[in-house]
Design a protein around this motif. Structure first.
Motif: not given
Ligand code: ZN
Length: 370
Positions: A7, A10, A23, A25, A27
């Motif tokens: 990723c 992160c 991901c 997160c 992204s």
């Molecule tokens: Zn991520």
């Protein structure tokens, strides 16, 4: 061994052992650099992209293939220079997308995917619908109402559910995101195994040129999956010592909708209408990576004025190369780069023709007043 994602936001490295499209997160994910191959690892008996299977991050032989890849590379005269045209238009579904789709779907099948959906301006939708049909996977495709009729017919003929969305291309993506809970979002713009597939274009050009790299490669570019695939493929070959230099990569855009050209030149971006529907991208997912790949190659971005697309399409047609307007931008960009001296006639130049003319006969008829 299970491949790992990376990723860029992160820094997580989750294993690619289940169907994911981004991901945790939020992204996009990329694949970690691949091992690549040497010329001795090529399976020469396989007349498809699977001749490069040794370089692909898949655990098993493919379950689904329509013989994609190993497309013709033909030489033609263009503005007094010899140019090689890579006929990705001769893929099983008529566009370059089949490289990415074949590898992505085989990965998703390996990790146990169920029903899938996707949003597309047309070509990726036809490609994914066709391969899903071959794999027996239920599939739903969201397309803009402005997509050429040929592409919508192609999707429907494969048995996929077609959802035609009015409004902008972004509205189509939003519709696909709203369906996240109902089936897996097999997005060619997000899922990094799509780029694992497009990287075979680099291997193929290298092998077809007698294990040499060209000087320049021009690619019609919307999201940039061919640019990223070429960068990844040549990177793997360089790490194996199979090549010692890299070709310059040129992303070709329609000036009316040229997000990469704006970013490249530090200009504000405004999107307008273009006949090159396949590359009318407002918000490319991997913009940073695509710009970095272009910079690393010492290439650039070419923005083609709308008025130059029809003449390029006509000239290509008279060379026996019948392509859709999106692909014709490569011809217009060739003329521009020869004219301004960026590329020279004595260099080895490749123009990638990304999609077949039969995809868009309605728009071509209008464009050429047929
Ligand atoms: Zn991520």
């Amino acid at each position: 061994m299970t491949a790992l994602y990376h990723c860029p936001a992160c820094g997580a490295n989750p294993p690619a052992d289940r169907p994911v499209w981004r991901c945790a997160c939020g992204s996009h994910l990329n694949l970690m650099p691949g091992d690549g191959l040497t010329r001795g690892d090529i399976d020469a008996a396989e007349a498809s992209l699977w001749r490069y299977r040794a370089a692909l991050a898949l655990g098993r032989p493919p379950r689904v293939s329509l013989g994609e890849g190993w497309t013709p590379l033909v030489e033609r005269d263009w503005a007094g220079a010899q140019v090689r045209f890579k006929l990705e238009s001769q893929m099983p579904t008529g566009s370059f997308k089949d490289r990415g789709t074949a590898v992505m779907l085989n990965h998703l099948i390996e990790v146990g995917v169920g029903p899938i959906h996707e949003d597309s301006s047309g070509n990726a939708g036809s490609s994914i619908a066709t391969y899903a049909a071959s794999a027996g996977l239920p599939c739903r495709i969201y397309v803009p109402a402005t997509a050429p009729r040929g592409k919508i017919v192609q999707i429907a003929a494969s048995g996929a559910e077609v959802c035609v969305i009015p409004g902008t291309r972004e509205a189509v993506t939003e519709a696909a995101l709203a369906a996240l809970g109902t089936s897996f979002y097999a997005s060619h713009n997000w899922q990094p195994f799509f780029i694992e597939g497009t990287k075979t274009l680099a291997y193929e050009l290298w092998e077809q040129l007698g294990f040499r790299v060209p000087d320049n490669i021009l690619v019609p570019t919307g999201y940039g999956s061919n640019i990223l695939g070429l960068d990844r493929g040549f990177d793997e070959l360089a790490r194996h010592g199979e090549i010692t230099r890299r070709p310059r990569l040129f992303a070709v855009q329609a000036a009316n909708c040229a997000a990469f050209a704006a970013a490249w030149n530090n200009l504000p971006f405004a999107s307008g209408a273009t006949i090159a529907d396949g590359i009318a991208t407002v918000k490319p997912v991997r913009a940073t990576e695509v710009l970095a790949a272009l910079r690393r190659s010492r290439g650039g971005v070419v923005a083609v004025p709308e008025a130059e697309i029809a003449p390029a399409l006509r000239t290509l047609g008279r060379l026996g190369l019948f392509v859709e307007p999106t692909a014709a931008t490569a011809g217009a960009a060739l003329s521009q780069l020869f004219h301004d001296g960026t590329i020279r006639p004595d260099e080895t130049t490749i123009a990638v023709l990304t999609g077949h003319g039969l995809k868009a006969t309605d728009k071509i008829a209008e464009l050429l007043a047929i």
